[in-house]
Design an enzyme around this catalytic site. Structure first.
Site, PDB file in Angstrom:
ATOM      1  N   GLU A   1     -49.094 -14.503  -3.128  1.00 13.70           N
ATOM      2  CA  GLU A   1     -50.122 -13.902  -3.185  1.00 13.70           C
ATOM      3  C   GLU A   1     -49.942 -12.504  -3.621  1.00 13.70           C
ATOM      4  O   GLU A   1     -49.018 -11.922  -3.644  1.00 13.70           O
ATOM      5  CB  GLU A   1     -50.763 -13.775  -1.826  1.00 13.70           C
ATOM      6  CG  GLU A   1     -52.022 -12.696  -1.463  1.00 13.70           C
ATOM      7  CD  GLU A   1     -52.550 -12.526  -0.155  1.00 13.70           C
ATOM      8  OE1 GLU A   1     -52.144 -13.480   0.701  1.00 13.70           O
ATOM      9  OE2 GLU A   1     -52.768 -11.563   0.183  1.00 13.70           O
TER      10      GLU A   1
ATOM     11  N   GLU B   1     -55.967  -2.739  -1.595  1.00 17.52           N
ATOM     12  CA  GLU B   1     -56.419  -2.537  -0.136  1.00 17.52           C
ATOM     13  C   GLU B   1     -56.211  -1.344   0.464  1.00 17.52           C
ATOM     14  O   GLU B   1     -55.405  -0.427   0.386  1.00 17.52           O
ATOM     15  CB  GLU B   1     -55.530  -3.619   0.605  1.00 17.52           C
ATOM     16  CG  GLU B   1     -55.635  -5.229   0.482  1.00 17.52           C
ATOM     17  CD  GLU B   1     -54.801  -6.043   1.149  1.00 17.52           C
ATOM     18  OE1 GLU B   1     -55.222  -6.708   1.996  1.00 17.52           O
ATOM     19  OE2 GLU B   1     -53.469  -5.873   1.192  1.00 17.52           O
TER      20      GLU B   1
END
Length: 459
Positions: free
Chosen positions: A157, A162
């Site tokens: 991933e 974020e």
């Protein structure tokens, strides 16, 4: 006089209309900066999405539909509603909403799966994030064939951006991989500005043997270490797996979860709960040299003090950045508020708000070398201004926060007491272990004093 009043009224009405329109405009007011890369040029642009028109271009994107609680104990469900995902003023808007009658949350999540997939390149987006406890926007990537190397996290991933909604001056960039689950993570804190108040450019450059993360053209983290399966078993796929397959792009806004915490009961949504994306661009070279090998990692273990202790009880930095990777640091999350000081041989932690997580108020010491096959003593003296509990642990921030010494509840009283534990290291040697004390959501905000923290080998 009457004419003047009419003119003034008309001018006032025009002003109100103009102000309303200006307030409603969500697009960035400053033009987008040019490409900020030493390795890519405008000629390398292979795909871009500028969100022109008045609706999402379904030739480029698809909706993801998921129920609440699908992952990470998040509150929102994802659907296709144009109230949650829409295009306006040349921008994509992902809007999180709360139904006040049912207390249910909805949001948007879109991806390019089956439409645009990529292997290597520079991935860039200009966007503005929401603000408020419990919001977690993300610009990230997952592999098109998740089962090729096995289920997550072995498949890999890539998290390009974020930002926690209650820490909107800091961004995280991460890769997840391996069995057991391991991650490499960098973070960057703005010196000026706020990710929720203005647009910023987030980028990742992905080569066969390296990842590099940028904010506004500034490199803040890079890594060239990862794997797919336990190396000790001899069945791991060769490097650079799993990051040698095609990945697709994802944009979403989560509400709540085990990392970011949860919104307050009266949390503001509306414009506070919007992820606004100006554009997404992908740059690629015509070819990449995939004949790469993972650099040999030289593990350097820090020496203890004369008493064998790896903890530096007099070193402290009042910052959420790790500095040189050793010493004490203070951290809040999930609505926690407080402060920490060091002096006179003791750490003192004041808690103003406990937050929603056990680690919402936390003090930790990094750079503790933990060697495989060794047994360690972990001890400390502690008291509180009123009886309360804290959680003590020895963790692995570079190995997905696994515990070498499990989270242990410690009962504190007003009297200073000594606490001592032993634990054995069964994992691979880790030069960057971490001692942590968590004083978040545990039923009390009483001040805590900690002294004489020790981590040392006993055999």
């Amino acid at each position: 006089m009457k004419r003047v009043l009419i003119v003034c009224a008309a001018a006032f009405a025009f002003c109100l209309s103009a102000c309303a329109q200006k307030k409603d405009v969500i697009a960035p007011q400053a033009p987008a900066p040019g490409l900020q890369s030493d390795l890519y040029t405008d000629a390398d642009l292979v795909w871009e999405e500028n969100f022109d028109g008045d609706q999402l271009n379904m030739d480029n994107w698809k909706y993801e539909i998921h129920e609440a609680g699908w992952v990470n104990k998040e509150l929102q469900s994802y659907g296709t509603s144009t109230q949650n995902t829409y295009v306006k003023d040349g921008c994509l808007v992902i809007q999180a909403l709360k139904n006040k009658k049912t207390n249910e949350y909805t949001s948007g999540r879109i991806n390019t799966f089956g439409k645009h997939v990529f292997k290597y390149g520079r991935f860039e987006a200009r966007l503005k994030v929401p603000s408020g406890k419990g919001f977690l926007p993300a610009f990230w990537m997952m592999p098109s064939s998740e089962g090729y190397y096995g289920p997550w996290p072995r498949c890999g991933e890539i998290d390009i951006m974020e930002v926690l909604g209650d820490e909107t001056k800091r961004v995280f960039g991460t890769i997840h991989y391996g069995e057991p689950h391991t991650q490499q993570q960098g973070k960057y804190t703005l010196e000026e500005g706020d990710f929720s108040k203005e647009f910023h450019v987030y980028a990742l450059e992905w080569d066969p043997g390296e990842f590099r993360w940028y904010v506004d053209g500034k490199l803040y983290y890079k890594t060239n270490e990862w794997f797919t399966r336990p190396r000790a078993n001899g069945d791991g796929r060769p490097y650079p797996a799993p990051f040698n397959k095609q990945f697709y792009i994802i944009l979403n806004l989560a509400v709540g979860g085990t990392w970011v915490g949860y919104p307050e009961k009266n949390a503001k949504f509306e414009e506070n709960a919007r992820l606004i994306v100006d554009y997404v661009r992908v740059y690629q070279k015509k070819s990449y040299d995939e004949n790469v090998k993972m650099p040999e990692k030289v593990i350097v273990l820090r020496e203890p003090d004369a008493d064998g202790n790896y903890v530096q009880n007099s070193k402290f930095t009042e910052s959420e950045d790790m500095g040189d990777g050793t010493g004490w640091d203070f951290y809040t999350a999930g609505g926690g508020e407080g402060s920490a000081t060091i002096g006179g041989g003791e750490l003192k932690v004041k808690t103003k708000k406990a937050g929603s997580l056990e680690y919402s108020v936390q003090i930790f010491h990094t750079g503790i070398p933990i060697e495989k096959g060794c047994t360690y003593e972990f001890s400390f003296d502690a008291k509180a201004y009123a009886p309360r509990t804290i959680l003590a642990a020895v963790s692995a921030p570079e190995r997905n926060w696994i515990r070498y010494f499990k989270d242990t509840k410690v009962e504190l009283t007003k009297k200073l007491q000594h606490y001592s534990f032993n634990f054995s290291m069964k994992q691979d040697t880790d030069p960057m272990g971490r001692v942590e004390f968590n004083m978040g959501n545990q039923g009390s905000t009483a001040d805590v004093v900690i002294k004489n923290v020790v981590v040392k080998k006993v055999n």
